[in-house]
Scaffold this active site. Structure first.
Site, PDB file in Angstrom:
ATOM      1  N   LYS A   1      -7.008   5.537 -19.666  1.00 48.52           N
ATOM      2  CA  LYS A   1      -7.419   5.933 -21.005  1.00 48.52           C
ATOM      3  C   LYS A   1      -6.263   5.758 -21.993  1.00 48.52           C
ATOM      4  O   LYS A   1      -5.776   4.665 -22.165  1.00 48.52           O
ATOM      5  CB  LYS A   1      -7.956   7.365 -20.965  1.00 48.52           C
TER       6      LYS A   1
ATOM      7  N   ASP B   1      -5.931  18.315 -15.264  1.00 44.59           N
ATOM      8  CA  ASP B   1      -6.220  16.925 -15.642  1.00 44.59           C
ATOM      9  C   ASP B   1      -5.857  16.808 -17.124  1.00 44.59           C
ATOM     10  O   ASP B   1      -6.560  17.322 -17.982  1.00 44.59           O
ATOM     11  CB  ASP B   1      -7.702  16.633 -15.381  1.00 44.59           C
TER      12      ASP B   1
ATOM     13  N   TYR C   1     -14.814  16.113 -16.112  1.00 41.45           N
ATOM     14  CA  TYR C   1     -15.245  14.712 -16.122  1.00 41.45           C
ATOM     15  C   TYR C   1     -16.357  14.527 -15.068  1.00 41.45           C
ATOM     16  O   TYR C   1     -16.303  15.122 -13.982  1.00 41.45           O
ATOM     17  CB  TYR C   1     -14.028  13.840 -15.798  1.00 41.45           C
TER      18      TYR C   1
ATOM     19  N   ARG D   1       0.837  -1.210   0.000  1.00 41.86           N
ATOM     20  CA  ARG D   1       0.000   0.000   0.000  1.00 41.86           C
ATOM     21  C   ARG D   1       0.869   1.255   0.000  1.00 41.86           C
ATOM     22  O   ARG D   1       0.492   2.306  -0.494  1.00 41.86           O
ATOM     23  CB  ARG D   1      -0.989   0.007   1.160  1.00 41.86           C
TER      24      ARG D   1
HETATM   25  C1  LIG Z   1     -11.845   8.812 -17.193  1.00 45.23           C
HETATM   26  C2  LIG Z   1     -11.435  10.152 -16.702  1.00 45.23           C
HETATM   27  C3  LIG Z   1     -11.171  10.367 -15.332  1.00 45.23           C
HETATM   28  C4  LIG Z   1     -11.337   9.283 -14.307  1.00 45.23           C
HETATM   29  O1  LIG Z   1     -10.456   8.224 -14.522  1.00 45.23           O
HETATM   30  P1  LIG Z   1     -10.789   6.713 -14.041  1.00 45.23           P
HETATM   31  O2  LIG Z   1      -9.510   6.013 -14.360  1.00 45.23           O
HETATM   32  O3  LIG Z   1     -11.968   6.240 -14.828  1.00 45.23           O
HETATM   33  O4  LIG Z   1     -11.079   6.784 -12.596  1.00 45.23           O
HETATM   34  C5  LIG Z   1     -10.769  11.630 -14.942  1.00 45.23           C
HETATM   35  N1  LIG Z   1     -10.635  12.636 -15.833  1.00 45.23           N
HETATM   36  C6  LIG Z   1     -10.875  12.460 -17.145  1.00 45.23           C
HETATM   37  C7  LIG Z   1     -10.699  13.604 -18.077  1.00 45.23           C
HETATM   38  C8  LIG Z   1     -11.285  11.221 -17.624  1.00 45.23           C
HETATM   39  O5  LIG Z   1     -11.534  11.050 -18.933  1.00 45.23           O
END
Ligand SMILES: *Cc1c(COP(=O)(O)O)cnc(C)c1O
Length: 394
Positions: free
Chosen positions: A205, A180, A108, A55
Site C-alpha cells: 500500500k 497492523d 482487513y 527463501r
Molecule cells: C491490504 C491490507 C492487508 C493485506 O496486504 P496484502 O499486501 O494485500 O496482502 C492487510 N492489512 C491491511 C490494513 C491492508 O490494507
C-alpha cells in the site's frame, strides 16, 4: 559484495568497478555459492555474514527490511511476499492449538477470514471485539488469550482504536499486542512507542506506493518471537521476490513526501465533499464531526491519513453514476497508490457480509472509500464535484 565466481555454464564475471553504484543493486540469484564446507560452517554458525538460498533471505529483502526497521524504530524485521503473508506468519508462527486471539471487529477482509475460518480450523479460538472501546475488548480476554490483533484506523469506516487503552490492557493481562500499521504508517503512528509487541505492514500500500508489488513486513520487539515468525515464513515459503523488494525500496525513497501530500489532500477533499449537495455524510478522522476526532488528534498528531470515506444519497444507482462520472480516478480495490482510487465496499471488500450487518456499520450502497493520491487538489475537487452531481442526477 564479492564478484560472482566464474562457472562453466555462466562464464562471465561481473565487471570490477572502484566506484560503487548509487542505486541498490538488484540480486535475483536464488542460490549463493561458497568456497568450501568450512566457509558454509562459518555462515551457518554466524561467524560470517552470507546468503545461501533466497527463501531463507536475500540482499534486496534485507535492504528493504532494514529501512522499514529504521522507520518503526526497531531491528530484525522481515519482508514477506504480501501483507497477508506477514499477518499469517505472525499468527501461525506464534500461536498453537488451544490458544485464543482477540481481533478488532473491522479488520482487513482477509485478516478477518483468517480469524474466523482458518485459525479456528487449526484449533485456535478467536473472538472479534470493538477496538475503539478497550473495556469491551477486555471482556473478550480469556485465560488462553495469547494475542490481540488490531488496526489503528479501520477500513472503510475509519474508526480509531483506543491504542493507549489496548496497550495498557495487553500489558496487564500478559497478552501480545499486534498492530497492523498499514493505514497509519510509521509517519503518523509508531506502535512500539505506544507499547505494541509486534508490528505488521502491507508494504503493497502506501510504503511501496505504486501498485506494482505485493509485499509485507513483520517485526517483533522480542528476538525469540521474531525468530519464530522468521522460521515460519521461511518454512512455508512466504518469501518476497528480489525484484519486488527492489521496487519497493525505490518507492520508499519518496514515501515521506507522498504521505505528506496525500494526507493534506485527503483533509482538503473531505472538507470539500462535506459542502456538496448529494453527499449525506463524510468520514475523516481529523474532522471535528468524526466520532473519534479527539483520539485521532491525540494519536496521529497533525498527520491524519490519506483515506476519506463518504456516503452518497441515492443508493446503488447513485453509486454506479458516480464511478462512471469520476473520470481519471481508478475504481479499484486497493489503497495507497500514487493515484486516487475509489472503493465501494458493498460490491467488493464487504460483499460477503450480510446487508443488515453492513448497514449497521454504516456501509450503505452509497458508501465509498477514497484513497487519496498525488493529483492536483483542484483537479480532484473538480472531478468529485462533477461525479457527485452525476450521482445526484441519477
Ligand atoms: C491490504 C491490507 C492487508 C493485506 O496486504 P496484502 O499486501 O494485500 O496482502 C492487510 N492489512 C491491511 C490494513 C491492508 O490494507
Amino acid at each position: 559484495m564479492r564478484n560472482s565466481r566464474p562457472s562453466l555454464i555462466r562464464p562471465a564475471t561481473f565487471p570490477e568497478s572502484l566506484s560503487s553504484p548509487v542505486v541498490t543493486p538488484l540480486s535475483p540469484s536464488v542460490v549463493y555459492a561458497s568456497d568450501s564446507p568450512d566457509e558454509l560452517d562459518a555462515q551457518y554458525e554466524g561467524r560470517a555474514q552470507g546468503y545461501t538460498y533466497a527463501r531463507e533471505g536475500h540482499p534486496n529483502a534485507d535492504v528493504l527490511a532494514a529501512r522499514l526497521d529504521a522507520m518503526e524504530g526497531v531491528q530484525g524485521g522481515i519482508v514477506t511476499g504480501s501483507g497477508m503473508a506477514a499477518v499469517s506468519a505472525v499468527m501461525m508462527g506464534l500461536l498453537k492449538a488451544g490458544d485464543h486471539v482477540v481481533g478488532g471487529d473491522q479488520l482487513y477482509g482477509r485478516s478477518l477470514r483468517l480469524m474466523t475460518q482458518d485459525l479456528p480450523r487449526l484449533g485456535i479460538a478467536t473472538t472479534l471485539a470493538d477496538p475503539t472501546d478497550a473495556a469491551s475488548l477486555a471482556a473478550a480476554i480469556r485465560r488462553e488469550t495469547r494475542m490481540i490483533l488490531v488496526e489503528v484506523v479501520s477500513n472503510p469506516t475509519l474508526r480509531v482504536a483506543d491504542m493507549d487503552g489496548l496497550a495498557r490492557l495487553a500489558r496487564e493481562r500478559g497478552v501480545l499486542l499486534v498492530v497492523d500499521n498499514t493505514f497509519t504508517t510509521p509517519r503518523a503512528y509508531r506502535p512500539f512507542e505506544a507499547g505494541a509487541d509486534i508490528v505488521i505492514h502491507s508494504v503493497t500500500k502506501l510504503l511501496a506506493g505504486h501498485s506494482d508489488v505485493t509485499l509485507g513486513y513483520a517485526v517483533a520487539r522480542d528476538a525469540d518471537l521474531q525468530k519464530a515468525i522468521y522460521d515460519f515464513a521461511v518454512t512455508t515459503g512466504l518469501t518476497p521476490s528480489p525484484f519486488d523488494c527492489w521496487l519497493a525500496e525505490r518507492g520508499l525513497a519518496t514515501f515521506d513526501l507522498r504521505f505528506e501530500r496525500a494526507q493534506q489532500s485527503a483533509a482538503a477533499l473531505a472538507d470539500h465533499l462535506a459542502t456538496l449537495p448529494g453527499v449525506a455524510r463524510v468520514l475523516y478522522p481529523m474532522r471535528e464531526d468524526h466520532p473519534d476526532a479527539a483520539r485521532a488528534r491525540a494519536l496521529l498528531g497533525d498527520q491524519g491519513c490519506n483515506m476519506v470515506s463518504f456516503e452518497l444519497a441515492g443508493g446503488r444507482a447513485a453509486a454506479n453514476a458516480f464511478t462512471r462520472a469520476a473520470q481519471g480516478l481508478a475504481f479499484a480495490p486497493t489503497l495507497g497508490d500514487v493515484g486516487t482510487t475509489l472503493s465501494h465496499p458493498a460490491s467488493s471488500s464487504h460483499r460477503a457480509m450480510d446487508p443488515a450487518a453492513r448497514a449497521a456499520l454504516g456501509m450503505s450502497e452509497g458508501f465509498f472509500r477514497v484513497s487519496v493520491g498525488l493529483e492536483d487538489i483542484d483537479a480532484l475537487r473538480a472531478v468529485f464535484t462533477e461525479a457527485v452531481a452525476a450521482a445526484q442526477a441519477a
